[in-house]
Design a protein around this motif. Structure first.
Motif, PDB file in Angstrom:
ATOM      1  N   LYS A 144      40.405 138.531 -81.523  1.00  0.00           N
ATOM      2  CA  LYS A 144      39.514 139.262 -82.421  1.00  0.00           C
ATOM      3  C   LYS A 144      38.270 139.609 -81.523  1.00  0.00           C
ATOM      4  CE  LYS A 144      36.510 136.856 -84.770  1.00  0.00           C
ATOM      5  NZ  LYS A 144      35.256 136.082 -84.586  1.00  0.00           N
ATOM      6  N   HIS A 174      42.166 131.960 -83.965  1.00  0.00           N
ATOM      7  CA  HIS A 174      42.403 130.574 -83.518  1.00  0.00           C
ATOM      8  C   HIS A 174      42.272 129.459 -84.377  1.00  0.00           C
ATOM      9  CE1 HIS A 174      37.991 130.396 -83.500  1.00  0.00           C
ATOM     10  NE2 HIS A 174      37.958 129.036 -83.209  1.00  0.00           N
ATOM     11  N   TYR A 175      41.911 129.835 -85.831  1.00  0.00           N
ATOM     12  CA  TYR A 175      41.843 128.978 -86.779  1.00  0.00           C
ATOM     13  C   TYR A 175      43.072 128.594 -87.210  1.00  0.00           C
ATOM     14  CZ  TYR A 175      36.812 128.063 -87.772  1.00  0.00           C
ATOM     15  OH  TYR A 175      35.754 127.410 -87.681  1.00  0.00           O
ATOM     16  N   LYS A 178      44.425 125.503 -85.483  1.00  0.00           N
ATOM     17  CA  LYS A 178      43.902 124.164 -85.676  1.00  0.00           C
ATOM     18  C   LYS A 178      44.808 123.226 -86.399  1.00  0.00           C
ATOM     19  CE  LYS A 178      39.006 125.748 -85.653  1.00  0.00           C
ATOM     20  NZ  LYS A 178      38.229 125.112 -84.511  1.00  0.00           N
ATOM     21  N   GLU A 212      28.312 125.986 -89.211  1.00  0.00           N
ATOM     22  CA  GLU A 212      28.094 125.767 -87.850  1.00  0.00           C
ATOM     23  C   GLU A 212      26.568 125.345 -87.535  1.00  0.00           C
ATOM     24  OE1 GLU A 212      30.459 128.304 -85.277  1.00  0.00           O
ATOM     25  OE2 GLU A 212      29.918 129.795 -86.610  1.00  0.00           O
ATOM     26  N   ARG A 219      25.208 135.855 -77.450  1.00  0.00           N
ATOM     27  CA  ARG A 219      26.249 136.889 -78.051  1.00  0.00           C
ATOM     28  C   ARG A 219      25.477 137.887 -78.994  1.00  0.00           C
ATOM     29  NH1 ARG A 219      30.099 134.100 -81.534  1.00  0.00           N
ATOM     30  NH2 ARG A 219      31.706 135.601 -81.238  1.00  0.00           N
ATOM     31  N   TYR A 222      26.668 141.652 -79.665  1.00  0.00           N
ATOM     32  CA  TYR A 222      27.857 141.609 -80.550  1.00  0.00           C
ATOM     33  C   TYR A 222      27.381 141.136 -82.027  1.00  0.00           C
ATOM     34  CZ  TYR A 222      31.769 139.237 -82.826  1.00  0.00           C
ATOM     35  OH  TYR A 222      32.445 138.986 -83.751  1.00  0.00           O
ATOM     36  N   ASP A 231      32.522 138.609 -88.588  1.00  0.00           N
ATOM     37  CA  ASP A 231      32.836 137.520 -87.430  1.00  0.00           C
ATOM     38  C   ASP A 231      33.772 136.225 -87.920  1.00  0.00           C
ATOM     39  OD1 ASP A 231      32.231 136.405 -84.718  1.00  0.00           O
ATOM     40  OD2 ASP A 231      31.247 134.976 -85.844  1.00  0.00           O
ATOM     41  N   MET A 232      33.305 135.922 -89.182  1.00  0.00           N
ATOM     42  CA  MET A 232      33.982 134.988 -89.602  1.00  0.00           C
ATOM     43  C   MET A 232      34.962 135.060 -91.153  1.00  0.00           C
ATOM     44  SD  MET A 232      33.157 132.378 -87.919  1.00  0.00           S
ATOM     45  CE  MET A 232      33.446 130.661 -88.750  1.00  0.00           C
ATOM     46  N   HIS A 236      38.873 134.342 -90.133  1.00  0.00           N
ATOM     47  CA  HIS A 236      38.918 132.770 -90.291  1.00  0.00           C
ATOM     48  C   HIS A 236      38.899 132.354 -91.826  1.00  0.00           C
ATOM     49  CE1 HIS A 236      38.496 133.035 -85.990  1.00  0.00           C
ATOM     50  NE2 HIS A 236      37.143 133.025 -86.098  1.00  0.00           N
ATOM     51  N   LYS A 327      25.540 130.329 -89.661  1.00  0.00           N
ATOM     52  CA  LYS A 327      25.175 129.694 -88.513  1.00  0.00           C
ATOM     53  C   LYS A 327      23.693 128.857 -88.581  1.00  0.00           C
ATOM     54  CE  LYS A 327      27.603 132.347 -85.320  1.00  0.00           C
ATOM     55  NZ  LYS A 327      28.692 131.739 -85.078  1.00  0.00           N
ATOM     56  N   ARG A 332      27.815 120.714 -88.581  1.00  0.00           N
ATOM     57  CA  ARG A 332      29.063 121.444 -87.972  1.00  0.00           C
ATOM     58  C   ARG A 332      30.058 120.912 -88.860  1.00  0.00           C
ATOM     59  NH1 ARG A 332      33.449 121.090 -83.822  1.00  0.00           N
ATOM     60  NH2 ARG A 332      34.335 122.959 -83.834  1.00  0.00           N
ATOM     61  N   GLN A 364      37.260 120.144 -89.324  1.00  0.00           N
ATOM     62  CA  GLN A 364      36.385 119.711 -88.041  1.00  0.00           C
ATOM     63  C   GLN A 364      35.004 119.129 -88.639  1.00  0.00           C
ATOM     64  OE1 GLN A 364      36.839 123.305 -85.808  1.00  0.00           O
ATOM     65  NE2 GLN A 364      35.100 124.303 -86.880  1.00  0.00           N
TER      66      GLN A 364
END
Ligand code: BG6
Length: 479
Positions: A144, A174-175, A178, A212, A219, A222, A231-232, A236, A327, A332, A364
């Motif tokens: 991504k 990548h989620y 997990k 988070e 970044r 971006y 982004d999320m 995700h 964020k 987290r 997490q």
């Protein structure tokens, strides 16, 4: 599970993702005995360095980002022996003949990881093809952001499809790698207990929080063009929503699972503007505000989104899904919570408490599952009810394996080698996700929407709380 020998070429092999995730992940798989004899990792990037320089860089990356997993002395050197490096130019001629020479006699699984800007995906696919580096067994892995809207995602899909079949394309989210995200499927479809209750009749609402504490870090450029939605949420959170809401696939195989996820995305309601809250973090004691962090004093990009989403299908009609990510939040913490409806009749005296079952799936940190159940308060005080957690911490229940699961990237890279696409996004899924996200973002742009400020270390603007309060609900504590 053993894998076949492979050649993994990492374009962008000196980049941030390669250093932080891909190479340390491969090293850990090596330590776990999952890198068969003959398997090779070939870094390819623009930097003009030799193999020795690359090995030094990788050794440093593993020391810094390897998570300190145990790996006997000497093993790092043995892993480094598997590494090669080619200085290559994705758009020019430099390096392609070296790479071709290196791969000439290779008969093993070939995987090409595009850990580069999406603008290079098409060039790389074309070069691999024209240099005869890929056959119909080869795989490409792409990261991504897969586009920034439907149009760009379609263009990327089309440029990859010119040279690769969909069955060869592994789009990483990548989620999906997990451990507990996969456990979502195991819990739902491996038990008789949950699935009969997993619907509008018994579920009151579902919350998905991915909080988070970090800011945008280095970044900024971006992120300012992206924001939390791109982004999320588009990837995700959407994937989590799909796994929680999808119908049981007939089999745990890539086609069946991805078909069901796609149906969820297509059944998502259009989100009304008053069902979304956007936020932007203000300065904290140790951090600058979002605008300073991204270097744009007038940025209207969001670092927080909370939204109420509906799914118009038989299973979920009328049941709200509340999603939230941001964020610089208070902790987290990523958690999916299924709040069940209150029992429809109580044989006990009312005590003013809202006793209902709540299933929390914690992604997490401290992966685990908790079910809130109501029991009798111990002691002679009569039939008083009290809610207690039925707790399953994976670390406690499964010992070392549960407390130290492989990183998402480790698992996903091994799945690429095995040729298993179940945990990767299909092209039509990504496009459907953008088709749902685009009107939301376009609406903000058209209205000149400005995100609400929130304190760093808080859980977003107060409007996010009101979003649920209007429905008589509250967010789960971020912990
Ligand atoms: C990435 C986002 O995809 O996921 C980042 O680009 C975010 O902004 C990260 O921080 C979160 O991943 P994780 O695994 O740390 O929850």
């Amino acid at each position: 599970i053993p894998v076949e020998a492979f050649d993994l070429v990492i374009f962008g092999g000196t980049g941030d993702l390669a250093r932080r995730k891909i190479l340390p992940g491969l090293f850990r798989r090596y330590c776990a005995g999952q890198m068969p004899d003959g398997a090779r990792v070939i870094g390819a990037a623009r930097s003009d360095m030799d193999a020795a320089g690359y090995k030094d860089m990788v050794a440093d990356a593993i020391r810094e980002f390897g998570g300190g997993r145990s790996c006997e002395d000497g093993t790092l050197d043995a892993f480094l022996d598997r590494l090669h490096y080619v200085a290559i130019d994705a758009r020019g001629e430099t390096g392609w003949s070296e790479l071709t020479d290196l791969m000439r006699d290779s008969v093993q699984v070939r995987a090409y990881y595009f850990s580069v800007a999406p603008s290079l995906f098409g060039d790389l696919a074309e070069r691999l093809h024209s240099h005869g580096l890929a056959d119909d067994q080869s795989r490409i892995v792409v990261e991504k952001p897969f586009g920034r809207d439907l149009q760009t995602a379609r263009a990327l899909n089309a440029s990859l499809a010119e040279h690769f079949d969909e069955s060869q394309i592994y789009r990483i989210d990548h989620y999906l790698g997990k451990e507990t995200v996969q456990n979502l499927m195991a819990v739902r479809f491996g038990n008789t207990l949950f699935e009969p209750l997993w619907n509008a009749q018994y579920v009151d609402h579902i919350q998905i929080t991915v909080a988070e504490t970090v800011g945008v870090g280095g970044r900024g450029e971006y992120y300012d063009k992206s924001g939390a939605m791109r982004d999320m949420v588009q990837n995700h959170l959407m994937q989590l929503l799909c796994l929680i809401a999808m119908e049981p696939p007939a089999k745990f195989d890539p086609g069946a699972v991805r078909d069901e996820k796609l149906k969820v995305i297509r059944a998502l309601d259009k989100v009304e503007p008053h069902h979304i809250v956007r936020g932007q973090y203000a300065a904290g004691p140790d951090n600058p505000d979002f605008r300073e962090a991204v270097g744009d004093a007038r940025s209207k990009t969001e670092s927080f989104v909370a939204m109420k989403v509906g799914i118009s299908n038989w299973r979920w009609a009328g049941i709200p899904f509340y999603l939230r990510t941001g964020k610089r939040m208070s902790a987290r913490s990523s958690e999916i919570t299924v709040v069940f409806k209150a029992r429809n009749h109580s044989i006990f005296e009312e005590d003013g408490e809202d006793h209902r079952n709540v299933l929390s799936i914690r992604l997490q940190p401290n992966e685990g599952i908790t079910m809130k159940v109501t029991i009798k308060e111990p002691g002679p005080g009569g039939m008083r009810l009290v809610d207690v957690p039925l707790d399953m911490s994976f670390a406690e229940a499964l010992g070392e394996d549960g407390g130290d699961p492989p990183d998402a990237y480790e698992r996903l890279i091994m799945d690429v080698i095995r040729g298993n696409q179940t945990l990767f996004m299909r092209g039509d899924e990504v496009e459907a996700a953008w088709a749902w996200t685009d009107p939301i973002i376009d609406g903000w742009t058209a209205r000149g929407d400005v995100p609400k400020p929130y304190d760093s270390g808080s859980n977003g603007p107060t409007d996010a709380d009101q979003l649920l309060a209007r429905d008589g609900r509250i967010w789960r504590e971020v912990r």
